[in-house]
Enzyme design. Structure first.
Site, PDB file in Angstrom:
ATOM      1  N   ARG A   1      14.848 -14.719 -85.915  1.00  0.00           N
ATOM      2  CA  ARG A   1      13.542 -14.271 -85.441  1.00  0.00           C
ATOM      3  C   ARG A   1      13.250 -12.891 -86.020  1.00  0.00           C
ATOM      4  O   ARG A   1      14.124 -12.290 -86.640  1.00  0.00           O
ATOM      5  CB  ARG A   1      13.490 -14.249 -83.901  1.00  0.00           C
ATOM      6  N   GLY A   2      12.017 -12.436 -85.774  1.00  0.00           N
ATOM      7  CA  GLY A   2      11.573 -11.204 -86.425  1.00  0.00           C
ATOM      8  C   GLY A   2      10.878 -11.629 -87.699  1.00  0.00           C
ATOM      9  O   GLY A   2      11.427 -12.435 -88.478  1.00  0.00           O
ATOM     10  N   ALA A   3       9.654 -11.110 -87.908  1.00  0.00           N
ATOM     11  CA  ALA A   3       8.817 -11.631 -88.989  1.00  0.00           C
ATOM     12  C   ALA A   3       9.501 -11.622 -90.367  1.00  0.00           C
ATOM     13  O   ALA A   3       9.582 -12.661 -91.028  1.00  0.00           O
ATOM     14  CB  ALA A   3       7.494 -10.858 -89.013  1.00  0.00           C
TER      15      ALA A   3
ATOM     16  N   ARG B   1       6.614 -21.843 -86.430  1.00  0.00           N
ATOM     17  CA  ARG B   1       6.019 -20.754 -85.636  1.00  0.00           C
ATOM     18  C   ARG B   1       4.751 -20.295 -86.368  1.00  0.00           C
ATOM     19  O   ARG B   1       4.795 -20.049 -87.570  1.00  0.00           O
ATOM     20  CB  ARG B   1       6.987 -19.555 -85.468  1.00  0.00           C
TER      21      ARG B   1
ATOM     22  N   GLN C   1      14.149  -9.566 -76.098  1.00  0.00           N
ATOM     23  CA  GLN C   1      14.648  -9.091 -77.395  1.00  0.00           C
ATOM     24  C   GLN C   1      15.014  -7.603 -77.341  1.00  0.00           C
ATOM     25  O   GLN C   1      15.908  -7.151 -78.052  1.00  0.00           O
ATOM     26  CB  GLN C   1      13.589  -9.303 -78.497  1.00  0.00           C
TER      27      GLN C   1
ATOM     28  N   ASP D   1       3.751  -8.737 -86.741  1.00  0.00           N
ATOM     29  CA  ASP D   1       3.878 -10.117 -87.230  1.00  0.00           C
ATOM     30  C   ASP D   1       2.742 -10.523 -88.154  1.00  0.00           C
ATOM     31  O   ASP D   1       2.905 -11.385 -89.008  1.00  0.00           O
ATOM     32  CB  ASP D   1       3.979 -11.087 -86.053  1.00  0.00           C
TER      33      ASP D   1
ATOM     34  N   ASN E   1       1.716  -8.489 -82.614  1.00  0.00           N
ATOM     35  CA  ASN E   1       3.154  -8.233 -82.450  1.00  0.00           C
ATOM     36  C   ASN E   1       3.551  -8.819 -81.096  1.00  0.00           C
ATOM     37  O   ASN E   1       2.708  -9.359 -80.360  1.00  0.00           O
ATOM     38  CB  ASN E   1       3.447  -6.728 -82.541  1.00  0.00           C
ATOM     39  N   LYS E   2       4.808  -8.711 -80.785  1.00  0.00           N
ATOM     40  CA  LYS E   2       5.346  -9.308 -79.557  1.00  0.00           C
ATOM     41  C   LYS E   2       4.479  -9.018 -78.342  1.00  0.00           C
ATOM     42  O   LYS E   2       3.978  -7.902 -78.181  1.00  0.00           O
ATOM     43  CB  LYS E   2       6.767  -8.767 -79.360  1.00  0.00           C
TER      44      LYS E   2
HETATM   45  O1  MRU Z   1       9.275 -13.603 -81.192  1.00  0.00           O
HETATM   46  P1  MRU Z   1       9.985 -12.637 -82.074  1.00  0.00           P
HETATM   47  O2  MRU Z   1      11.242 -12.128 -81.479  1.00  0.00           O
HETATM   48  O3  MRU Z   1      10.183 -13.188 -83.473  1.00  0.00           O
HETATM   49  O4  MRU Z   1       8.982 -11.416 -82.207  1.00  0.00           O
HETATM   50  C1  MRU Z   1       9.345 -10.370 -83.055  1.00  0.00           C
HETATM   51  C2  MRU Z   1       8.391  -9.262 -83.087  1.00  0.00           C
HETATM   52  O5  MRU Z   1       7.356  -9.282 -82.470  1.00  0.00           O
HETATM   53  C3  MRU Z   1       8.726  -8.140 -84.040  1.00  0.00           C
HETATM   54  O6  MRU Z   1       8.244  -6.924 -83.574  1.00  0.00           O
HETATM   55  C4  MRU Z   1       8.102  -8.441 -85.397  1.00  0.00           C
HETATM   56  O7  MRU Z   1       8.417  -9.726 -85.809  1.00  0.00           O
HETATM   57  C5  MRU Z   1       8.536  -7.470 -86.423  1.00  0.00           C
HETATM   58  S1  MRU Z   1      10.252  -7.586 -86.808  1.00  0.00           S
HETATM   59  C6  MRU Z   1      10.550  -6.424 -87.995  1.00  0.00           C
END
Ligand code: MRU
Length: 355
Positions: A55-57, A98, A205, A246, A256-257
């Site tokens: 996970r994480g973009a 996703r 997270q 994201d 973002n999250k």
């Molecule tokens: O659902 P996730 O855990 O993939 O969400 C991640 C985030 O929102 C991060 O802030 C984003 O992907 C940037 S990661 C460098």
């Protein structure tokens, strides 16, 4: 190895030695268990993204590049047309895992471009080129994170309090991370920061990953529930907010999250700068504003059951579980990319970046 290096140099995503599988740390098991998974099939790759094992973009983009390379190796044909058709099917399938982070489609499109650019080559030559491309995506991400960290660090002073939301560290990218990158880099240079990590409901997270990474690196971190951000800001303990992203729309609106936009609203109220950090691959100039960003809706049981021994609400209670929200561009002080720091008006600074 020193603890800081250990955190920023761990390979959370890599190709297996024979180059036919993707090996990841299963982030859904952290911090209690460090388990590596070796994934080969399209279904396993899809499930790993969908269940946030990776996970994480940026990490999703790197993973998708390696993943589709592994799948390309399994396409048994010498015909370009058959190969390209099956490749496209795999691409569409992985891309549907996703919807919000643009890096997933960005990496998959980049891989498919290799296929479409080499119509005259043999299938085995194309597969070899795909191997090079996915490794390049990963290498470039390492360099981008380093550059973002340097620009981000220029915004901080020794001793600053920093609030962050979700996880935008090494696990979400490669090496330094984006929003956490300046903190790791500053630590390397002998600076001290006091970080408040929002736990980040509902998938935690911040608690499971951010506080783990920072604590392991020897950075002062205090875990708070999301609804405590206001009090730590009011207490004067936060000099800057650093978050990842994201998808950034052409006007600067940023997905973002879930919970990020609330942090930005609070930061504005308390006069604290709010910075978004991410690679330019997260900027989607084809998306005019945040209103066009698709927000992923997830299983209600993540709210009611996932982290509890018993359900925390009656079975019949409805839940609304959006995985992301959009922070309005008017709340963002600056967007930190590998190419520099962008300031409002973002319509202008973003289009200048791509000129
Ligand atoms: O659902 P996730 O855990 O993939 O969400 C991640 C985030 O929102 C991060 O802030 C984003 O992907 C940037 S990661 C460098």
């Amino acid at each position: 190895m020193n603890p800081l290096k250990n955190v920023v140099e761990t390979d959370n995503i890599k190709l297996s030695e024979d180059g036919r599988a993707v090996v990841i740390i299963d982030q859904s098991k952290l911090p209690n268990l460090t388990e590596y998974l070796t994934l080969t099939t399209a279904e396993e790759l899809y499930e790993a993204i969908q269940q946030l094992r990776v996970r994480g973009a940026p990490a999703i983009g790197i993973f998708a590049g390696y993943g589709i390379y592994c799948l390309a190796q399994t396409i048994k044909t010498q015909s370009y047309d058959e190969f390209a058709k099956k490749f496209h099917e795999y691409k569409e399938y992985l891309n549907s895992s996703r919807p919000t982070a643009v890096n997933l489609s960005w990496a998959l499109n980049r891989m498919e471009q290799v296929v479409t650019d080499h119509k005259e080559s043999s299938v085995s030559e194309i597969v070899a080129l795909l191997g090079k491309e996915c490794r390049a995506i990963h290498e470039e991400d390492i360099a981008m994170c380093r550059a973002i960290s340097e620009y981000g660090l220029s915004l901080l002073k020794d001793g600053d309090g920093v609030l962050t939301h979700c996880n935008a560290g090494p696990l979400a990218t490669s090496r330094y991370g984006t929003a956490l990158g300046p903190l790791f880099l500053g630590k390397e240079q002998g600076m001290e920061f006091h970080v408040f990590a929002d736990e980040t409901r509902p998938l935690l997270q911040g608690a499971r990953l951010t506080s783990y990474e920072l604590q392991r690196a020897g950075i002062d971190v205090t875990l708070i529930c999301d609804n405590m951000a206001s009090i730590v800001m009011k207490n004067g303990w936060v000099q800057a907010c650093l978050v990842g992203c994201d998808r950034i729309a052409a006007n600067g609106d940023t997905a973002n999250k879930i919970g990020t936009s609330g942090v930005a609203i609070l930061a504005k109220h308390y006069g604290i700068p709010f910075y978004v950090l991410g690679p330019s691959s997260t900027i989607d100039m084809s998306c005019p504003t945040g209103a066009q960003i698709e927000i992923e809706l997830r299983d209600p049981d993540e709210i009611k059951k996932k982290f509890y021994e018993k359900p925390m609400a009656l079975d019949e209670v409805k839940c609304y579980n959006p995985a992301f929200d959009v922070t309005d561009h008017t709340l963002i002080t600056g967007i930190v990319t590998e190419k520099g720091i962008l300031y409002p008006p973002f319509c202008d600074s973003l289009s200048e970046l791509f000129r």
